[in-house]
Write a protein that holds these residues in place. Structure first.
Motif, PDB file in Angstrom:
ATOM      1  N   SER A  44      17.966 -15.216 -12.380  1.00 24.91           N
ATOM      2  CA  SER A  44      17.506 -14.894 -13.739  1.00 24.91           C
ATOM      3  C   SER A  44      17.484 -16.145 -14.616  1.00 24.91           C
ATOM      4  O   SER A  44      17.871 -16.111 -15.780  1.00 24.91           O
ATOM      5  N   ASN A  78      26.025 -12.490   0.788  1.00 23.40           N
ATOM      6  CA  ASN A  78      24.749 -12.000   0.255  1.00 23.40           C
ATOM      7  C   ASN A  78      23.742 -11.740   1.372  1.00 23.40           C
ATOM      8  O   ASN A  78      23.042 -10.733   1.369  1.00 23.40           O
ATOM      9  N   TYR A  85      21.808  -0.113  -6.200  1.00 27.03           N
ATOM     10  CA  TYR A  85      22.408  -0.930  -7.261  1.00 27.03           C
ATOM     11  C   TYR A  85      22.761  -2.320  -6.727  1.00 27.03           C
ATOM     12  O   TYR A  85      22.417  -3.335  -7.336  1.00 27.03           O
ATOM     13  N   VAL A  86      23.436  -2.366  -5.589  1.00 27.67           N
ATOM     14  CA  VAL A  86      23.811  -3.653  -4.993  1.00 27.67           C
ATOM     15  C   VAL A  86      22.558  -4.439  -4.618  1.00 27.67           C
ATOM     16  O   VAL A  86      22.480  -5.652  -4.841  1.00 27.67           O
ATOM     17  N   GLN A 126      21.155  -6.301  -7.446  1.00 30.44           N
ATOM     18  CA  GLN A 126      21.958  -7.461  -7.839  1.00 30.44           C
ATOM     19  C   GLN A 126      21.672  -8.676  -6.960  1.00 30.44           C
ATOM     20  O   GLN A 126      21.683  -9.804  -7.446  1.00 30.44           O
ATOM     21  N   VAL A 127      21.442  -8.450  -5.673  1.00 30.00           N
ATOM     22  CA  VAL A 127      21.237  -9.584  -4.758  1.00 30.00           C
ATOM     23  C   VAL A 127      19.767  -9.929  -4.544  1.00 30.00           C
ATOM     24  O   VAL A 127      19.463 -10.970  -3.958  1.00 30.00           O
ATOM     25  N   TRP A 163      18.688 -13.470  -5.840  1.00 34.77           N
ATOM     26  CA  TRP A 163      19.212 -14.514  -4.951  1.00 34.77           C
ATOM     27  C   TRP A 163      18.340 -14.608  -3.705  1.00 34.77           C
ATOM     28  O   TRP A 163      17.959 -15.700  -3.278  1.00 34.77           O
TER      29      TRP A 163
END
Length: 174
Positions: free
Chosen positions: A7, A21, A73-74, A77-78, A81
């Motif tokens: 981000s 990750n 959700y997870v 988040q990754v 990346w």
């Protein structure tokens, strides 16, 4: 340390954080398969679902659905990346296939349908076909930014699979 941008924020990630990750997005490294990583990820999802259904009968559908929500959700988040490291909607990212396959299986169980051997096989094949073909709205969902695009096309394929299985059950094809 390796530099990573998420981000727009520059982060330093250790090698172990990168491995964690990668393990997440590749669903225990199934996304590293040299051919058809999405199929390997989907198969990993089938194995997970089967083990849960066979060992936790009463609430298996709800557990699978909750697991898919947590993975979503997870996965969000990754996703930044992963796209920063591997490019847009990379093949190694198979968590979306895992979630997409859990959708029809969990909902079928919640709706009190017995998951027969035929349903395991047909749902797997149908999900892979829908995931590859990207029938509307999956193709449009793929263009959403922020990780949702990676995930939602597979969720759509999961719902398309669910509809197909429900129609087959309704008309006694299964």
């Amino acid at each position: 340390f390796k530099e990573c941008y998420i981000s727009g924020v520059k982060l330093k990630m250790t090698k172990s954080e990168n491995i964690i990750n990668e393990g997440i997005v590749s669903f225990f490294f199934l996304g590293r398969a040299p051919v058809a990583p999405g199929t390997f990820g989907s198969f990993g999802s089938l194995v997970l679902a089967y083990l849960i259904v066979e060992n936790i009968e009463e609430y298996a559908g709800y557990l699978l659905f909750i697991i898919s929500l947590l993975m979503y959700y997870v996965g969000l988040q990754v996703a930044p990346w992963c796209e920063d490291k591997y490019g847009k909607d990379p093949g190694i990212y198979v968590l979306d296939e895992v979630i997409g396959y859990l959708v029809p299986i969990s909902i079928l169980i919640i709706l009190n349908n017995e998951i027969t051997q035929q349903i395991w096989i047909i749902s797997f094949i149908a999900f892979r076909v829908f995931d590859v073909l990207k029938i509307w709205p999956a193709k449009d969902l793929e263009h959403i930014e922020g990780g949702h695009g990676i995930l939602l096309d597979d969720v759509a394929a999961g719902f398309q699979t669910l509809i197909l299985i429900l129609l087959c059950l309704q008309f006694n094809f299964l």
